[in-house]
Design an enzyme around this catalytic site. Sequence first.
Site: not given
Length: 338
Positions: A195, A280, A312
């Site tokens: 991320s 996602d 995610h």
Amino acid sequence: MCVWWYMCVWWYKAGMDVSGGNHRHEAPWKRMSKEELDNQYSPSRWVVRLGAEEAMRTYSQIGNEAGLEVPPAHLPHFIGEEVTKRARATGRSLLNVPYGDGDGEKLDIYLPEAVSEAMPFLVFFHGGYWQSGSKDTSAFMVNPLTAQGVAVVIVAYDIAPKGTLDQMVDQVTQSIVFVQKQYPGNQGIYLCGHSAGAHLAAMMLLADWTKHGVTPNLKGFFLLSGVYDLEPIMHTSENAPLLPALEDAQRNSPLWQLETAPTQPADPACRILVTVGQHDSPEFHRQSREFYQTLCQGGWKASFEELHDMDHFEILWNLTQEDYVLTQIILKTIFQES
Ligand SMILES: N[C@@H](CC(=O)c1ccccc1NC=O)C(=O)O
């Protein structure tokens, strides 16, 4: 007629940007409301299992029944804490090793059983939108990788509000320089980030190592559910304070930088894997695909993987498992089997 022509030219030019291309003009996020942008860039709103009973069953090997009491936004770091405790329990770790003078400039090194001069290193940068997360909750991939002879380094950096994005990029650079200087005989340094951490790792594609007196032996990048263009992010409530001006977003956007000033790969053999979880958000998918395409156009040896049925967070959490598809890809890449 004349007014019309001027209006058309203005409208077209307004959509162009200095990157020289006009695809940004069509960028879907530009048509999104602030609420929709907040939604697209809040990964916890897109998970399919997180916080549900099934998640705890799936992660019973990691988790702790009390996990169900933890609010979803905190669950990622909570699970990471359990995992990190387990990784440290093997006793083959060097914790809180300073890589710079600052209090926050520390890293943990997890060593394989058979330590040698020529170990490969995987260096990991945690996510949390540059505002949360810690090396102390991020040791997911340690056990399956050290079991195969890979040393794993988990890096701390000064998250906001203490650190700015520029400082974080600088600290990440320093941490890699430190690993290279400390282990000059390494068999390759592989960067991995999740991320916001994938963003920081990707920024290393633009690093100027000449100022640091050493060029790290970078052999690969594993970028998990990352963000590479920070311009849409500067319009979200969570991240706006980090990116006060468009220049801050552009300077810290590897996608924008590679489009405006393509950088040649220093080592053409260096592999870059861009991955995104199936669950996602569409914006996360778009960012990963565009970054992958830009890398390919720039001559980088990139590949793209959408991870089936992963959200995610699961994309990272599953790295505790040796038979997880991504763990296998990482190991095969490090040992050059693919
Ligand atoms: N508040 C955010 C939290 C978040 O984005 C996040 C949490 C843990 C690890 C990575 C994250 N995202 C990007 O760095 C959310 O809505 O999911």
